[in-house]
Scaffold this motif. Structure first.
Motif, short mmCIF file in Angstrom:
data_model
loop_
_atom_site.label_atom_id
_atom_site.label_comp_id
_atom_site.label_asym_id
_atom_site.label_seq_id
_atom_site.Cartn_x
_atom_site.Cartn_y
_atom_site.Cartn_z
N THR A 212 14.09 -0.99 6.56
CA THR A 212 13.58 -2.37 6.53
C THR A 212 12.28 -2.48 7.32
O THR A 212 11.40 -3.26 6.96
CB THR A 212 14.62 -3.37 7.08
N ALA A 213 12.15 -1.67 8.37
CA ALA A 213 10.88 -1.68 9.13
C ALA A 213 9.73 -1.24 8.23
O ALA A 213 8.62 -1.77 8.33
CB ALA A 213 10.98 -0.78 10.36
N VAL A 214 9.98 -0.28 7.36
CA VAL A 214 8.95 0.13 6.39
C VAL A 214 8.52 -1.08 5.55
O VAL A 214 7.33 -1.38 5.42
CB VAL A 214 9.48 1.25 5.47
N ILE A 215 9.50 -1.78 5.01
CA ILE A 215 9.16 -2.91 4.14
C ILE A 215 8.45 -4.02 4.92
O ILE A 215 7.41 -4.53 4.48
CB ILE A 215 10.44 -3.46 3.46
N TYR A 216 9.00 -4.37 6.08
CA TYR A 216 8.37 -5.44 6.84
C TYR A 216 6.94 -5.04 7.25
O TYR A 216 6.03 -5.87 7.26
CB TYR A 216 9.21 -5.82 8.06
N GLY A 217 6.77 -3.78 7.59
CA GLY A 217 5.43 -3.31 7.94
C GLY A 217 4.49 -3.36 6.73
O GLY A 217 3.35 -3.81 6.84
N GLU A 218 4.96 -2.90 5.60
CA GLU A 218 4.15 -2.95 4.36
C GLU A 218 3.72 -4.38 4.06
O GLU A 218 2.61 -4.62 3.58
CB GLU A 218 4.97 -2.42 3.17
N LEU A 219 4.62 -5.31 4.33
CA LEU A 219 4.33 -6.72 4.02
C LEU A 219 3.49 -7.39 5.12
O LEU A 219 3.11 -8.55 4.98
CB LEU A 219 5.64 -7.50 3.82
N GLY A 220 3.19 -6.65 6.18
CA GLY A 220 2.29 -7.18 7.20
C GLY A 220 2.93 -7.95 8.34
O GLY A 220 2.24 -8.64 9.09
N PHE A 221 4.25 -7.84 8.47
CA PHE A 221 4.91 -8.52 9.59
C PHE A 221 4.71 -7.72 10.88
O PHE A 221 4.86 -6.49 10.86
CB PHE A 221 6.41 -8.69 9.32
N PRO A 222 4.42 -8.39 11.99
CA PRO A 222 4.32 -7.68 13.27
C PRO A 222 5.72 -7.27 13.75
O PRO A 222 6.71 -7.91 13.39
CB PRO A 222 3.71 -8.73 14.21
N PRO A 223 5.82 -6.21 14.55
CA PRO A 223 7.12 -5.68 14.95
C PRO A 223 8.11 -6.72 15.49
O PRO A 223 9.28 -6.69 15.09
CB PRO A 223 6.77 -4.61 15.99
N GLY B 73 0.80 -1.23 0.00
CA GLY B 73 0.00 0.00 0.00
C GLY B 73 0.82 1.27 0.00
O GLY B 73 0.42 2.29 -0.54
N GLY B 74 1.99 1.24 0.67
CA GLY B 74 2.84 2.42 0.69
C GLY B 74 2.66 3.30 1.91
O GLY B 74 3.36 4.30 2.08
N ARG B 75 1.77 2.90 2.80
CA ARG B 75 1.48 3.76 3.95
C ARG B 75 2.69 3.93 4.88
O ARG B 75 2.95 5.02 5.38
CB ARG B 75 0.34 3.10 4.72
N PHE B 76 3.40 2.84 5.12
CA PHE B 76 4.55 2.96 6.03
C PHE B 76 5.68 3.78 5.40
O PHE B 76 6.43 4.44 6.11
CB PHE B 76 5.04 1.58 6.47
N ALA B 77 5.78 3.74 4.10
CA ALA B 77 6.75 4.62 3.43
C ALA B 77 6.36 6.08 3.62
O ALA B 77 7.21 6.94 3.90
CB ALA B 77 6.84 4.25 1.94
#
Lengths: 277, 277, 277, 277
Positions: free
Chosen positions: C214-225, C184-188
């Motif tokens: 990398t947190a942006v990418i992992y978040g975009e991909l739906g991984f929990p922190p 979606g791009g939201r975390f970016a």
């Protein structure tokens, strides 16, 4: 080493600074004492104290430290640390590595209760320093815990032992050392008052456990809370080594948690074909 | 940094020498390539190859490496590594530490079979380089093993799987890559000849297992035996992480190997009083 | 196994429950898929995803995951993890143990910034879900951080790189994947707005770093922190292995942090005689 | 627990068998002794002995064990174990994990010399049991080592200390305990004869070191060689804890091996563009 090297080398050496150990070829000093003077004249618990605190303890202080260290050496193979040591010992690693995998899990939950207990006692001691009576300080801290924090009061209760047989004996010894003036006895007072107050509020006795009892001793001896966990590691390492060694002698390869002929319960997605990409 | 510092600093920096990574403020190069050039253009398995080997692999080589890495990610909670990861995850340590306690036990017995298998294949390959036919070299090496060494032929047989379902599939893919000229196929020949010779001598089939099959691939791709174990660590780390994470979500505190209401069998000395000292 | 065994065995097996892997003799299924179906058809990053998430990713999702994993493999021997791997490799332990000692230190400070960054982004995303505009949500969260928390905004700034060369490249790729609808791009958006707001408030640019990117990418991909840290472990393990292996080839015994002919600066108590007890 | 459960549960419990510890709610026995009887009456070194050997030592035996344990607690931050403990302490992990990363590297090279030395002495003792005179047995074993094995005679020589100040003091104490009949003195004889024979053959004195001296004591006390390494772990853990704790107090984040403003020497491939794929 020429003068031209000096500055760089000095900078390198100052990157690693310590007050613990001094060395030169043929010389080792711990906290200012020649190692050959220490060997044979200072007991193992006293050496631990010297290394951690910077000064030699009295013989009584060292004895009490040794008592606490000896009390927590083992809690059997249902403790994750012990089970891990035994499993690791069957995997083809050195005994040091079997110990490391085990010690590594003495974390906030498995090894941290003593540290948390001593912090808890310390909060009460600070309130007493500020003028509160023991019971008032205990009640206020417990109130705050029950309202704002969660889980178990650190140092109290045991999921297996109705009364942890180590705790009353340790407290008895603490009182004995206090009566001889080795320690003050304040943390023993706090722990006992806490136990009473917990019982009053909960309507049932939740007795002091090994973590709470060793925290009393470490606190009486002046160790800061984080070292309480470090001392527990030294103590439990003994059981970890004993079990790793026993397992080595029993043999086995890649020991799993359950008997070899058992598996585990699979609770996931039913079998499915791979989708056509 | 003045000239006077130079020699000392240079000596310090040369103590840590590497051909892997070069850095300056704002710049990172891996094996000579700018990191920003690698990112997005080189796959993860290809990056692993570059880091370990110094050169970029072909796309096919990277694909085959990725296949071997993906095949060994998990073998369930009866494997000590996986059980340890899950137990550690309940002890109050970070997920990195839960992983470390687990990875640490991938030793000679739990993680070393691939390394041993590739060394075994390599001995045969050396004999072939010296002029021996495949069958002769295989038979001689096996003869030596059966006479002088002990235990299982590394890479063959499985205590749980009559046929390890990963091995034939990996060998099939190896043949496919060999047929396209990506690899030579020699280690696949050796493994198959070994399997046949073991069957002939033992009178029953002891099939290639996952360690033997991945060793074939790693050998075909030119990895030295000790890296076989390192690659297995990278692979199994995936399962270790997945299980540590699942356990974290399941919760639990200080998870032991057996159900909480069970204990262990005590087989030692009967209760006795402490002797009067 | 008789019926009489059943209940006890079932209890034992249910103590170890997992949705990840199902096994029977000759059969291994990961998340419901036969292992032999996965091998050769699902890439290594896709296998990682399947293991952690339970479902197969799209090819694009797997590619983006692989990009993030490849970006953080190494930061050189001045990183404690890499230095530890190299030192351990000279101490006579297996490569798995050298890796374990290193991975173990990827803790809150060394490995946790990505996890903290994604939690930070997540707080902002929650506020946006509640109706706040991006800039408002970013400003409010940053305000709270600057007032109540301390240290560095997680994911921003680097003690060595004025601009971390990995971050802009990763963000560029994230935008590219977002433009194709993979994510979606939201975390970016959040990370870029954060960078701008930090610059506005601090009066200087403190750019996004590798952990933040990398947190942006992992978040975009739906991984929990928390999995962000686990994924970093998988990534950095590659560099850890490469350095452990290079050091093994360089040789050395008991490699210390400084050149062998140097020591450390002793800053403790002056030499003293042991007191008469 | 019904009878129907019994068999399964019993099988589960027998999977974990130990002679070390027996437990029931409210009861803990170590080697048959109630824990509350041990606490306060048995010293920490005696508890270590009991756990590892199954029987209580005499007071003198426990004292000698404690002497050996106290002698090897630290060798400063240039030892990889100590450096790792300090670096780990700056990475955001618990003190248990900092200790684990360090203990883990006490492997064949860093922690195994004592074990190897005791095995070496043991070979000589076996030859003496077979009728060889001390000098003959020593000479023969050394001959074999120089011809067939390689490297350093385990337990002799030190890369830093011309004479390791711990060794002569430990040997002096060993002689003292032998003169009082606590131990036999045979391993001390062997070590001294070995030192003399090495000097004779090499033409220069290569004196006994800490590993060789503690191996003498552990051997005299009847510990098998692999436990020598385990005991070294217990001993060195004290220094590891002291340094981890000191570093925690000094602070620092992600402490690298060299001063922060330094790097490392890059010796790899020159910068190059990524090839067009």
């Amino acid at each position: 080493m020429s003068e031209r090297d000096k500055t760089g080398r000095e900078r390198g050496e100052e990157w690693w600074q310590t007050e613990i150990i001094e060395m030169a070829p043929g010389m080792i000093r711990l906290r200012g004492y020649e190692i050959q003077d220490l060997i044979g004249r200072v007991s193992f618990p006293a050496t631990i104290w010297l290394m951690l605190r910077g000064e030699l303890p009295s013989e009584d202080q060292a004895a009490l430290l040794g008592i606490a260290l000896g009390a927590a050496v083992d809690h059997g193979p249902q403790a994750p640390s012990i089970a891990i040591a035994r499993m690791a010992a069957t995997c083809g690693v050195g005994i040091n590595s079997a110990m490391a995998s085990a010690i590594n899990v003495l974390g906030d939950v498995h090894g941290g209760a003593g540290e948390q207990a001593l912090e808890f006692y310390g909060d009460i001691a600070v309130a007493m320093d500020g003028g509160d009576a023991l019971e008032v300080a205990v009640s206020a801290r417990l109130e705050r815990f029950l309202n704002q924090e969660k889980g178990y009061v650190p140092g109290f209760g045991h999921r297996f032992h109705p009364v942890d047989p180590r705790a009353p004996r340790l407290l008895e010894l603490t009182r004995e050392f206090a009566s001889r003036g080795v320690i003050g006895g304040r943390f023993a007072d706090i722990a006992e008052a806490l136990e009473a107050e917990i019982a009053r509020r909960k309507g049932k006795r939740i007795p002091l456990n090994i973590d709470g009892a060793t925290a009393v001793i470490y606190g009486e001896l002046g160790f800061p809370p984080p070292l309480t966990r470090g001392l527990f590691v030294l103590s439990r390492s003994v059981g970890i080594l004993a079990h790793a060694w026993e397992q080595t002698q029993q043999g086995g390869r890649n020991k799993g948690p359950l008997p070899r002929e058992w598996l585990w319960a699979y609770t996931g997605t039913a079998p499915r074909p791979l989708p056509e990409s």
